[in-house]
Enzyme design. Structure first.
Site, PDB file in Angstrom:
ATOM      1  N   GLU A   1      -7.293  -0.484  -6.058  1.00 14.47           N
ATOM      2  CA  GLU A   1      -7.146  -0.137  -7.469  1.00 14.47           C
ATOM      3  C   GLU A   1      -8.511  -0.181  -8.144  1.00 14.47           C
ATOM      4  O   GLU A   1      -9.311  -1.087  -7.916  1.00 14.47           O
ATOM      5  CB  GLU A   1      -6.178  -1.105  -8.171  1.00 14.47           C
ATOM      6  CG  GLU A   1      -5.798  -0.621  -9.559  1.00 14.47           C
ATOM      7  CD  GLU A   1      -4.630  -1.392 -10.178  1.00 14.47           C
ATOM      8  OE1 GLU A   1      -4.327  -2.499  -9.707  1.00 14.47           O
ATOM      9  OE2 GLU A   1      -4.030  -0.866 -11.142  1.00 14.47           O
TER      10      GLU A   1
ATOM     11  N   GLU B   1       4.739  -7.273  -7.223  1.00 14.84           N
ATOM     12  CA  GLU B   1       3.896  -6.082  -7.087  1.00 14.84           C
ATOM     13  C   GLU B   1       2.631  -6.497  -6.357  1.00 14.84           C
ATOM     14  O   GLU B   1       2.064  -7.552  -6.646  1.00 14.84           O
ATOM     15  CB  GLU B   1       3.531  -5.529  -8.472  1.00 14.84           C
ATOM     16  CG  GLU B   1       2.469  -4.429  -8.418  1.00 14.84           C
ATOM     17  CD  GLU B   1       1.992  -3.946  -9.795  1.00 14.84           C
ATOM     18  OE1 GLU B   1       2.780  -4.007 -10.764  1.00 14.84           O
ATOM     19  OE2 GLU B   1       0.827  -3.525  -9.884  1.00 14.84           O
TER      20      GLU B   1
END
Ligand SMILES: *[C@@H]1O[C@H](CO)[C@@H](O)[C@H](O)[C@H]1NC(C)=O
Ligand SMILES: *[C@@H]1O[C@H](CO)[C@@H](O)[C@H](O)[C@H]1NC(C)=O
Ligand SMILES: *[C@@H]1O[C@H](CO)[C@@H](O)[C@H](O)[C@H]1NC(C)=O
Ligand SMILES: *[C@@H]1O[C@H](CO)[C@@H](O)[C@H](O)[C@H]1NC(C)=O
Ligand SMILES: *[C@@H]1O[C@H](CO)[C@@H](O)[C@H](O)[C@H]1NC(C)=O
Ligand SMILES: *[C@@H]1O[C@H](CO)[C@@H](O)[C@H](O)[C@H]1NC(C)=O
Length: 382
Positions: free
Chosen positions: A138, A133
């Site tokens: 974020e 990932e």
């Protein structure tokens, strides 16, 4: 000794591809054609959202293209959510998966932020965490700046603060938060991002490592600001990456398979909504100190007026140098589909592979000249 180390450094640098061909431009009225909507509740990170279908996203103005041709993805800020109900938001996944040898660029004007809000621009493979990932954008709640990360199975690490402009957090990529790098350049998140006119995030997914850059609007290099939806791109002038996950510490071809890109906005859940974390940032939002109760329940505005992505484009690139593979998936809502037959892009599209090869040739010539000059200099100084 010295000569060898200079040669070594140049040889390592030469393993990075520098020229890329455009693969896809996701923008404007055709943006949503290349993405699937999750259309479910959050069974991964337990946020208090319903990720809408394409139809609902369009009808409720949560996922649409505005009059300026920008792509808008947003949290419902109209509904007065009652106790026990979820708030609507958006999560979308690219139908294409991108293998090693690809480059992803996103240009945005606004990133979601605010108490309970947890947006991300990220990628993952069919199985988590076995296929890796990559978290490019974020943040949670009122964080001041962006956090980058990668997640993998055991044996993948980050090498500390070397060769990057960002600040290393966790270094074992198999642990909960993955290995994290905090952005140190200003205006990478929160209100500052939009006030500075937005910016660009770029990710190079390469055999030699995963490299990420961020530029606020005023600092975007001309190789990007002058690029069009069809041009190739040369990244040799980008300089040191802001996050560097080198294959020296994490063998990228071992831990990462082709990645689907994801854009989503979550609310609360296993990061933004952890009571101690939420409370440390958003204690004044309501009487309970709980993310769901104080933020999600109740009227949507003004709380969620800043919980939206405003995107100019997402562009994906491949390089012929590393035999790129782009695959198409018809991902079900989980995104956990099997990959279909892959095709070598440079061959199948017959696009500007020649340009990439020419760039590679130029890069090799430049490298040879550098080595030659370096050797001369050393010989002279010795
Ligand atoms: C939202 O709904 C609750 C429960 O029905 C109600 O008490 C409250 O007045 C509503 N708030 C607004 C701003 O409409
Ligand atoms: C909101 O999220 C919390 C934490 O994941 C969960 O315990 C709670 O049941 C959720 N609320 C609703 C209405 O789904
Ligand atoms: C990295 O992983 C690839 C694929 O599993 C493997 O072929 C290669 O030998 C590994 N490299 C190192 C240095 O371990
Ligand atoms: C928060 O909301 C839940 C419903 O999801 C409710 O059961 C709980 O009592 C509330 N907590 C507080 C402290 O008000
Ligand atoms: C929701 O937020 C947008 C900005 O994102 C704002 O223009 C709009 O007025 C808000 N909606 C409501 C009902 O307040
Ligand atoms: C989440 O829900 C989707 C759609 O129902 C399902 O395919 C997937 O397996 C679920 N994921 C987990 C981790 O439960």
């Amino acid at each position: 000794m010295q000569r060898w180390s200079i040669l070594g450094a140049l040889l390592i640098a030469s393993r990075h591809a520098v020229a890329y061909d455009i693969f896809r431009d996701y923008s404007g009225s055709t943006f949503f054609d290349g993405w699937d909507f999750y259309g479910s509740f959050d069974n991964l990170t337990w946020g208090n959202v319903t990720w809408v279908t394409k139809e609902v996203g369009a009808s409720q103005n949560l996922a649409y293209v505005n009059s300026e041709n920008h792509v808008i993805l947003k949290v419902d800020n109209v509904t007065n959510v009652t106790v026990g109900e979820l708030r609507s938001s958006v999560r979308i996944t690219t139908q294409d998966a991108y293998d090693l040898g690809s480059l992803w660029i996103i240009d945005l004007n606004h990133i979601p932020y605010g108490c309970s809000v947890w947006p991300a621009f990220w990628s993952f493979g069919p199985h988590w965490p076995e296929d890796g990932e990559i978290d490019i954008i974020e943040g949670i709640n009122v964080n001041p700046s962006n956090q980058m990360a990668i997640h993998a199975t055991q044996g993948c690490y980050h090498n500390g603060n070397t060769d990057q402009l960002g600040s290393t957090g966790s270094t074992d990529c198999s642990q909960g938060s993955g290995c994290t790098v905090g952005e140190l350049s200003p205006n990478s998140y929160n209100s500052g991002f939009a006030q500075a006119g937005g910016g660009v995030f770029a990710t190079q997914f390469d055999v030699s490592g995963i490299f990420m850059w961020f530029w606020s609007r005023a600092d975007i290099p001309s190789s990007i600001s002058q690029a069009t939806s069809t041009s190739s791109i040369d990244i040799s002038s980008w300089g040191t990456s802001h996050a560097t996950f080198s294959s020296n510490m994490c063998n990228i071809s071992q831990f990462f398979t082709p990645q689907n890109l994801v854009l989503d906005i979550d609310l609360c859940g296993v990061w933004a909504g952890v009571p101690s974390i939420y409370d440390s940032q958003c204690a004044n939002e309501g009487p309970t100190g709980l993310c769901y109760n104080d933020s999600v329940v109740g009227p949507g505005s003004p709380r969620y007026d800043n919980a939206y992505f405003d995107i100019n484009y997402v562009r994906t690139y491949t390089t012929s140098t590393n035999a790129p593979v782009a695959t198409s998936t018809n991902a079900p809502p989980s995104g956990g589909s099997t990959l279909s037959m892959s095709a070598n892009l440079a061959q199948s599209t017959g696009t500007s592979g020649g340009v990439a090869r020419m760039h590679d040739l130029m890069a090799s010539l430049t490298l040879a000249l550098c080595v030659f000059a370096g050797t001369l200099l050393l010989t002279w100084s010795i």
